[in-house]
Motif scaffolding. Structure first.
Motif, PDB file in Angstrom:
ATOM      1  N   ALA A  20       4.231   8.351  -9.095  1.00 37.91           N
ATOM      2  CA  ALA A  20       4.774   8.087  -7.756  1.00 37.91           C
ATOM      3  C   ALA A  20       5.967   7.140  -7.789  1.00 37.91           C
ATOM      4  CB  ALA A  20       3.676   7.532  -6.859  1.00 37.91           C
ATOM      5  N   VAL A  21       6.127   6.389  -8.881  1.00 39.14           N
ATOM      6  CA  VAL A  21       7.335   5.576  -9.038  1.00 39.14           C
ATOM      7  C   VAL A  21       8.554   6.493  -9.122  1.00 39.14           C
ATOM      8  CG1 VAL A  21       8.589   4.062 -10.653  1.00 39.14           C
ATOM      9  CG2 VAL A  21       6.162   3.645 -10.167  1.00 39.14           C
ATOM     10  N   ILE A  22       8.341   7.654  -9.738  1.00 39.91           N
ATOM     11  CA  ILE A  22       9.447   8.572  -9.997  1.00 39.91           C
ATOM     12  C   ILE A  22       9.640   9.539  -8.826  1.00 39.91           C
ATOM     13  CG2 ILE A  22      10.345  10.291 -11.632  1.00 39.91           C
ATOM     14  CD1 ILE A  22       8.204   9.058 -13.634  1.00 39.91           C
ATOM     15  N   ALA A  23       8.529  10.127  -8.360  1.00 41.33           N
ATOM     16  CA  ALA A  23       8.605  11.162  -7.316  1.00 41.33           C
ATOM     17  C   ALA A  23       7.271  11.231  -6.587  1.00 41.33           C
ATOM     18  CB  ALA A  23       8.924  12.518  -7.959  1.00 41.33           C
ATOM     19  N   GLN A  39      13.186  15.365  -6.156  1.00 35.91           N
ATOM     20  CA  GLN A  39      14.038  14.207  -5.821  1.00 35.91           C
ATOM     21  C   GLN A  39      13.638  12.987  -6.655  1.00 35.91           C
ATOM     22  OE1 GLN A  39      16.751  13.666  -3.243  1.00 35.91           O
ATOM     23  NE2 GLN A  39      16.833  15.748  -4.072  1.00 35.91           N
ATOM     24  N   PRO A  40      13.593  13.118  -7.981  1.00 36.30           N
ATOM     25  CA  PRO A  40      13.138  11.985  -8.800  1.00 36.30           C
ATOM     26  C   PRO A  40      14.108  10.804  -8.681  1.00 36.30           C
ATOM     27  CG  PRO A  40      14.089  13.687 -10.193  1.00 36.30           C
ATOM     28  CD  PRO A  40      14.049  14.256  -8.805  1.00 36.30           C
ATOM     29  N   ALA A  41      13.567   9.646  -8.351  1.00 38.83           N
ATOM     30  CA  ALA A  41      14.421   8.500  -8.051  1.00 38.83           C
ATOM     31  C   ALA A  41      14.856   7.767  -9.302  1.00 38.83           C
ATOM     32  CB  ALA A  41      13.680   7.533  -7.124  1.00 38.83           C
ATOM     33  N   VAL A  42      13.955   7.682 -10.267  1.00 40.53           N
ATOM     34  CA  VAL A  42      14.238   6.790 -11.398  1.00 40.53           C
ATOM     35  C   VAL A  42      13.332   7.165 -12.563  1.00 40.53           C
ATOM     36  CG1 VAL A  42      12.536   5.033 -10.696  1.00 40.53           C
ATOM     37  CG2 VAL A  42      14.570   4.318 -11.915  1.00 40.53           C
ATOM     38  N   GLU A  43      13.825   6.982 -13.781  1.00 41.80           N
ATOM     39  CA  GLU A  43      12.975   7.193 -14.955  1.00 41.80           C
ATOM     40  C   GLU A  43      12.106   5.962 -15.173  1.00 41.80           C
ATOM     41  OE1 GLU A  43      15.835   9.255 -18.229  1.00 41.80           O
ATOM     42  OE2 GLU A  43      16.523   7.442 -17.303  1.00 41.80           O
ATOM     43  N   VAL A  44      10.904   6.154 -15.675  1.00 45.31           N
ATOM     44  CA  VAL A  44      10.130   5.018 -16.184  1.00 45.31           C
ATOM     45  C   VAL A  44      10.463   4.902 -17.669  1.00 45.31           C
ATOM     46  CG1 VAL A  44       7.837   4.103 -16.663  1.00 45.31           C
ATOM     47  CG2 VAL A  44       8.285   5.238 -14.492  1.00 45.31           C
ATOM     48  N   MET A 100       8.605  -2.073 -11.216  1.00 42.84           N
ATOM     49  CA  MET A 100       7.591  -1.624 -10.266  1.00 42.84           C
ATOM     50  C   MET A 100       6.204  -1.858 -10.846  1.00 42.84           C
ATOM     51  SD  MET A 100       8.005   0.059  -7.291  1.00 42.84           S
ATOM     52  CE  MET A 100       8.732   1.647  -6.937  1.00 42.84           C
ATOM     53  N   HIS A 141       1.222   0.682  -5.368  1.00 40.74           N
ATOM     54  CA  HIS A 141       2.272  -0.035  -6.085  1.00 40.74           C
ATOM     55  C   HIS A 141       2.235  -1.486  -5.652  1.00 40.74           C
ATOM     56  CE1 HIS A 141       4.633   3.977  -6.414  1.00 40.74           C
ATOM     57  NE2 HIS A 141       3.833   3.790  -7.451  1.00 40.74           N
ATOM     58  N   GLU A 146       0.820  -1.199   0.000  1.00 42.40           N
ATOM     59  CA  GLU A 146       0.000   0.000   0.000  1.00 42.40           C
ATOM     60  C   GLU A 146       0.860   1.257   0.000  1.00 42.40           C
ATOM     61  OE1 GLU A 146      -3.110  -0.131  -0.348  1.00 42.40           O
ATOM     62  OE2 GLU A 146      -3.409  -2.251  -0.011  1.00 42.40           O
ATOM     63  N   THR A 147       0.540   2.166  -0.861  1.00 42.12           N
ATOM     64  CA  THR A 147       1.141   3.484  -0.799  1.00 42.12           C
ATOM     65  C   THR A 147       0.060   4.544  -0.909  1.00 42.12           C
ATOM     66  OG1 THR A 147       1.607   3.240  -3.122  1.00 42.12           O
ATOM     67  CG2 THR A 147       3.437   2.902  -1.621  1.00 42.12           C
TER      68      THR A 147
END
Lengths: 476, 158
Positions: free
Chosen positions: B52-55, B128-133, B30, B23, B7-8
């Protein structure tokens, strides 16, 4: 993974017997601990790949295998076009020709002492990294097509590096058979501002010290000695490759039934190698390989620029450049017969044995360098291809540590700042635009890379040559 | 195939809003899942899950508006088309989106989507983007009625 579902062939080789629609068995190379840590989805995906038309010998999983989409990451599968063999966009992956290149510096880590932090800062400033970053090379339509046709050769022609770099790159830096026209305008649009960018996620630029040499003779041939400072770059074909994957995954799904292919799952989308879709994908995918090779070549140039500012006495010749998301046409022996096969390596590295003509002459007798990217807190490895490996998994080996937990789980367990501080206490400098990204890439989120390298060696896929210790890591 | 959810969205036990996202775990990539009273609402929430995967979507302001249209033979393939259209817009505009308005029409020829996405250019410090999709995959791809509403989910490659 439940080991009772596997037949043990040797300590490091396990077999999934043929059943149901499988055309070949599954073969997994790993020790029991690595297998127990593998998701059951890897088993399912190895089995699913074994059902595809024209597959040869076996559906293989390398020691770092983990759950992918369609094919497992760490999966190797070869298909014969004369037997209705297929090509799969999911079998290559979205990040076409993602790979690792390692540069010598001519220095030891000790000689860098006192300048490491400055160098890390300069590299972070010079090499664009992270979500939304843009490169300094602007591409016209003509530039784009020339780059897609020419790969790293195009980049060297534009002044990014030297011809010597090309000799140390798979395919001499130029994948033949690329068809820029098979690449969509959307893919080219995505790439327009991304040449010479590192990307994000597990991509990195790392300063490393050769911490241990396992095979002195091969290490000498590779120019590696304990204490040496090297630079490794891990990235791929950026937005262009991602869009090619998207475009052709869609086309393969839509057209599979028309080609008479029954997919157990849409994620296995593929097309006959000898079909309009198969031919078009092959041309586009090869263009994607050239994009990745050109991208790593431009980043190499930027790394050299950064070094000149901080460590002007360094020279940075290329040790080698390997790709680990590809499908390549190669000759291999199957049941004593030489065949022309299309070998998918998704999260797997080509690992040609000694004497293979595709290996640069200076390295040929040692076997192909296999560059294994580990984590920013543990190690990376240099392996060498073996003659035995040519006879087993089509001259292939692992590509990295391989994830053992999801990104979500990693952020639940670690905070980015804590990871950076902990690594700093151990003398490892991390520079990244995203602390969340650092947490997702925490060393503990990955398998034990030393166990992966050992399993690859014990299974005969490759020889261990050297272990590289991270000193500073620029994370995308 | 429907892996266990992490859950997010709202905390366990809290009342569910009309639409929400979550997610679900995948070892390397993801899973994104949208829940909505309608198919269109589920697609909106799936897009939010992808952001939300990214930021954190709450940090993404709404300074730009982008129109998206796409079509597919069935709702599952339409979900992949929709998410991939957004991936393209995010990549080429170097933007993130946090509000989506979707309409979906279905007839014998297939399904068509029209949407607007609102967001802003990526700000590395604030987002603070963690990762590109990289793209939406067909792994765990599922669009279905569930519990009086709809779910729309797939794994995205990062």
């Amino acid at each position: 993974m439940d080991l009772s579902r596997l037949e043990q062939v040797s300590e490091f080789e396990w077999r999934i017997p043929m059943r149901g629609p499988m055309r070949v068995p599954g073969v997994l190379y790993a020790d029991p601990a690595l297998l127990l840590d593998m998701d059951d989805k890897v088993y399912e995906q190895v089995v699913n790949v074994a059902t595809l038309p024209g597959i040869q010998k076996a559906s293989f999983a390398m020691p770092d295998a983990h759950w992918g989409y369609g094919f497992p990451i760490g999966g190797v599968a070869a298909f014969d076009p004369d037997e209705g063999g297929v090509i799969s966009a999911g079998g290559v992956g979205f990040d076409i020709s993602c790979g690792v290149r390692t540069l010598h510096t001519g220095l030891t880590a000790t000689q860098l002492r006192g300048r490491l932090k400055n160098l890390a800062e300069e590299l972070y400033r010079t090499v664009p990294a992270g979500v939304g970053s843009t490169g300094k090379v602007r591409m016209t339509h003509a530039d784009m097509d020339a780059m897609l046709a020419g790969g790293a050769s195009w980049a060297v022609g534009r002044g990014f590096g030297t011809p010597d770099d090309l000799a140390r790159t798979e395919e001499n830096g130029h994948m033949l058979g690329a068809e820029p026209k098979a690449v969509s305008e959307r893919a080219k649009e995505r790439q327009r501002e991304e040449m010479g960018t590192l990307g994000s996620g597990n991509h990195y630029l790392e300063l490393q010290e050769v911490a241990e040499v396992f095979d002195p003779a091969i290490a000498r041939a590779y120019g590696l000695a304990e204490g040496d400072l090297v630079v490794s770059i891990h990235c791929g074909s950026r937005g262009l490759g991602h869009q090619i994957g998207t475009d052709y995954l869609r086309e393969m799904v839509m057209k599979a039934a028309g080609y008479g292919i029954t997919l157990p799952d849409r994620e296995l989308a593929c097309a006959p190698i000898r079909s309009a879709t198969g031919v078009a994908y092959l041309g586009a995918m090869r263009a994607g390989i050239n994009c990745a090779l050109a991208n790593r070549q431009i980043i190499t140039h930027l790394v050299r620029q950064a070094f000149r500012h901080v460590v002007p006495e360094a020279a940075l010749p290329l040790l080698y450049d390997v790709s680990h998301n590809t499908c390549k046409e190669e000759r291999h022996r199957v049941d004593g017969v030489e065949k022309r096969l299309f070998v998918h390596r998704k999260g797997a590295t080509r690992a040609y044995g000694p004497g293979h003509p595709a290996i640069p002459e200076a390295l040929r007798q040692a076997g192909q360098p296999v560059l294994i990217g580990g984590t920013m807190g543990t190690a990376s490895y240099v392996l060498a291809g073996t003659a035995a490996g040519m006879e087993t998994a089509f001259g292939s080996a692992c590509h990295g540590a391989g994830r053992r937990m999801s990104r979500h789980e990693a952020t639940r367990r670690w905070k980015g700042r804590e990871v950076v501080d902990e690594l700093a206490r151990r003398g490892i400098i991390i520079r990244s635009p995203s602390l969340r990204g650092v947490a997702e890439e925490a060393p503990g989120a990955y398998k034990n890379v030393s166990a992966v390298a050992e399993a690859a060696a014990q299974a005969g896929l490759a020889r261990k040559v050297a272990r590289l210790k991270p000193l500073a890591c620029i994370k995308g | 195939m429907q892996p266990d959810a992490q859950e997010t969205g709202p905390p366990p036990g809290a009342a569910r809003p009309p639409g929400w996202w979550e997610h679900f775990p995948h070892q390397a990539d993801m899973g994104v899942r949208g829940h909505g009273a309608t198919l269109a609402a589920a697609f909106e929430q799936a897009a939010l899950a992808m952001t939300a995967v990214i930021a954190d979507p709450a940090r993404v302001r709404q300074n730009i508006k982008v129109s998206v249209t796409c079509a597919a033979p069935d709702p599952e393939l339409l979900l992949a088309e929709w998410l991939n259209a957004l991936v393209f817009e995010m990549a080429t505009r170097r933007a993130l989106f946090s509000t989506f308005r979707v309409t979906i029409d279905q007839d014998a020829a297939g399904v068509r989507l029209k949407a607007t996405a609102r967001g802003e250019a990526v700000d590395p410090v604030r987002h603070q983007p963690a990762v590109e999709v990289k793209g939406a995959t067909y792994t765990a791809l599922r669009v279905a009625r569930q519990g009086g509403g709809w779910i729309a989910q797939c794994v995205v490659d990062v």
